[in-house]
Scaffold this active site. Structure first.
Site, PDB file in Angstrom:
ATOM      1  N   LYS A 194       0.856  -1.187   0.000  1.00  0.00           N
ATOM      2  CA  LYS A 194       0.000   0.000   0.000  1.00  0.00           C
ATOM      3  C   LYS A 194       0.889   1.232   0.000  1.00  0.00           C
ATOM      4  CE  LYS A 194      -3.732   2.359   2.347  1.00  0.00           C
ATOM      5  NZ  LYS A 194      -4.662   2.365   3.472  1.00  0.00           N
ATOM      6  N   ARG A 249       1.109   9.925   5.558  1.00  0.00           N
ATOM      7  CA  ARG A 249       1.287   8.594   6.154  1.00  0.00           C
ATOM      8  C   ARG A 249       2.622   7.971   5.729  1.00  0.00           C
ATOM      9  NH1 ARG A 249      -3.947   8.089   7.845  1.00  0.00           N
ATOM     10  NH2 ARG A 249      -5.661   8.304   6.363  1.00  0.00           N
ATOM     11  N   LYS A 279      -2.126  -1.511  -3.865  1.00  0.00           N
ATOM     12  CA  LYS A 279      -2.982  -0.333  -3.851  1.00  0.00           C
ATOM     13  C   LYS A 279      -2.134   0.922  -3.873  1.00  0.00           C
ATOM     14  CE  LYS A 279      -6.193   1.926  -0.830  1.00  0.00           C
ATOM     15  NZ  LYS A 279      -6.765   1.980   0.478  1.00  0.00           N
ATOM     16  N   SER A 330     -10.007   5.767  -5.062  1.00  0.00           N
ATOM     17  CA  SER A 330     -10.870   6.942  -5.234  1.00  0.00           C
ATOM     18  C   SER A 330     -10.349   7.927  -6.284  1.00  0.00           C
ATOM     19  CB  SER A 330     -11.031   7.657  -3.892  1.00  0.00           C
ATOM     20  OG  SER A 330      -9.782   8.046  -3.365  1.00  0.00           O
TER      21      SER A 330
HETATM   22  C1  PBG Z   1      -7.200   3.393   5.132  1.00  0.00           C
HETATM   23  C2  PBG Z   1      -7.642   3.342   3.715  1.00  0.00           C
HETATM   24  C3  PBG Z   1      -7.484   4.317   2.728  1.00  0.00           C
HETATM   25  C4  PBG Z   1      -8.090   3.821   1.575  1.00  0.00           C
HETATM   26  C5  PBG Z   1      -8.605   2.576   1.885  1.00  0.00           C
HETATM   27  N1  PBG Z   1      -8.295   2.276   3.204  1.00  0.00           N
HETATM   28  C6  PBG Z   1      -6.943   5.685   2.767  1.00  0.00           C
HETATM   29  C7  PBG Z   1      -5.599   6.009   3.189  1.00  0.00           C
HETATM   30  O1  PBG Z   1      -4.745   5.151   3.409  1.00  0.00           O
HETATM   31  O2  PBG Z   1      -5.378   7.213   3.320  1.00  0.00           O
HETATM   32  C8  PBG Z   1      -8.150   4.541   0.264  1.00  0.00           C
HETATM   33  C9  PBG Z   1      -9.178   4.067  -0.699  1.00  0.00           C
HETATM   34  C10 PBG Z   1      -9.384   4.972  -1.844  1.00  0.00           C
HETATM   35  O3  PBG Z   1      -8.698   6.001  -2.018  1.00  0.00           O
HETATM   36  O4  PBG Z   1     -10.295   4.674  -2.641  1.00  0.00           O
HETATM   37  N2  PBG Z   1      -8.198   2.932   6.012  1.00  0.00           N
END
Ligand code: PBG
Length: 335
Positions: free
Chosen positions: A208, A229, A260, A286
């Site tokens: 991620k 983060r 991801k 997203s």
């Molecule tokens: C963290 C989480 C995130 C997403 C899914 N789980 C956001 C992040 O890490 O800031 C992002 C999903 C997306 O952007 O569609 N709980």
């Protein structure tokens, strides 16, 4: 410059190999297509917000809403009817605190949303839940903080263990740890086994990345985060490290590993697919959704074609499963 004009009447030898032959008709193209996707391979993320009377649109994600408990149930039932692979639930609580306690509370929004979903579809659809603290903490980080304000890996693991138990007690089929804490999969696997949920599986957000493309999600979950983060999510520069994270998660008991975001990381999807012997998922996030929707709204790209091409390319890169906000629509387009 050489004169490329061929005088009429001069015989030109044709190419001996003609790949275009197999592109000549829709029927031929259909027959030789290497990559497809089906409804069963698509997972729909859903946002469920505490205290809402009616679904609330998310500006940066046209067509996606924060659900009420009722509208979420309807969306889950529809996902099952469409034969989707599953739903991934995110909860948005009314109150947040430093330790994210709303995520552990059996009456907390995510846990009740899990119970609602399972009551609605039973085992006809795989109900998954985000296992992370960022929606529940007032500082917006994925873990708890130490006295200097840094995300405390091991203290967070203890909270994740509790959260896994709460979600399993609510009836979840598969948990999705997304906080990128070291050792999280092992701790969650252990916690589930010890409390009598050996059958709850783990979809690990393994590789991620710390991505600018999460922007719209932060609106979707009313994120409280200031800063970034980068001390726990990965540097976009690193692919080998993504493979390493996936291998570690498999070793720790992940049933499925995930990369991801998807589109800017298709090389990582491929490398992870080649490295592990469990199913690989990719999260079409997203920002990827928002870019296509925004360009299509301007008439700059063909929306449906762009959606199909996006999902096909993520599958081609090696993803067995795709989490996508277009899951329901794409399943209908495939029918
Ligand atoms: C963290 C989480 C995130 C997403 C899914 N789980 C956001 C992040 O890490 O800031 C992002 C999903 C997306 O952007 O569609 N709980």
């Amino acid at each position: 410059m050489a004169d490329l004009h061929v005088p009429s009447g001069t015989p030109v030898p044709g190419p001996s190999v003609r790949p275009r032959r197999l592109r000549a008709t829709p029927a031929l193209r259909r027959m030789v297509a290497e990559t497809t996707f089906e409804a069963r391979q698509l997972v729909l993320p859903l946002f469920v917000r505490e205290g809402l009377d009616e679904p609330r649109p998310i500006d940066s994600m046209p067509g996606v809403v924060q659900h009420t408990r009722d509208s979420a149930k309807r969306a889950v039932a529809e996902a099952a009817e469409l034969g989707l692979g599953g739903v991934m639930l995110f909860g948005i609580p009314e109150r947040k605190d430093a330790s994210g306690s709303g995520g552990l509370d059996p009456a907390g929004i995510l846990n009740v949303a899990i119970a609602d979903a399972v009551a609605e579809v039973g085992e006809d659809l795989t109900v998954m839940s985000d296992l992370c603290l960022d929606e529940f903490t007032d500082h917006g980080h994925c873990g708890v903080l130490d006295e200097r304000g840094r995300v405390d890996n091991d203290a967070t693991l203890a909270v994740y263990a509790e959260m896994a138990r709460a979600q399993a007690d609510a009836g979840v089929h598969m948990v999705g740890p997304s906080g990128m804490m070291d050792g999280q999969v092992a701790v969650i696997r252990d916690a589930l086994d010890v409390v009598g949920h050996p059958d709850v599986s783990i979809l690990a957000y393994s590789a991620k990345y710390s991505s600018a493309f999460y922007g719209p999600f932060r609106e979707a979950v009313d994120s409280s985060l200031s800063g970034d983060r980068r001390t726990y999510q990965q540097d976009p520069a690193n692919a080998l490290e993504g493979v390493r994270e996936a291998l570690l998660d498999v070793e720790q008991g992940a049933d499925i590993v995930m990369v991801k975001p998807a589109m800017a990381y298709l090389d990582v999807v491929r490398q992870v697919r080649d490295a592990v012997d469990v199913p690989v998922a990719a999260y079409n996030i997203s920002g990827e959704y928002a870019m296509v929707e925004a360009a299509a709204a301007h008439g700059w790209i063909d929306r449906e074609a762009a959606i199909l091409e996006t999902l096909t390319s993520i599958r081609r890169a090696g993803a067995d499963i795709i989490l996508t906000y277009w899951a329901a629509e794409a399943a209908r387009l495939r029918r």
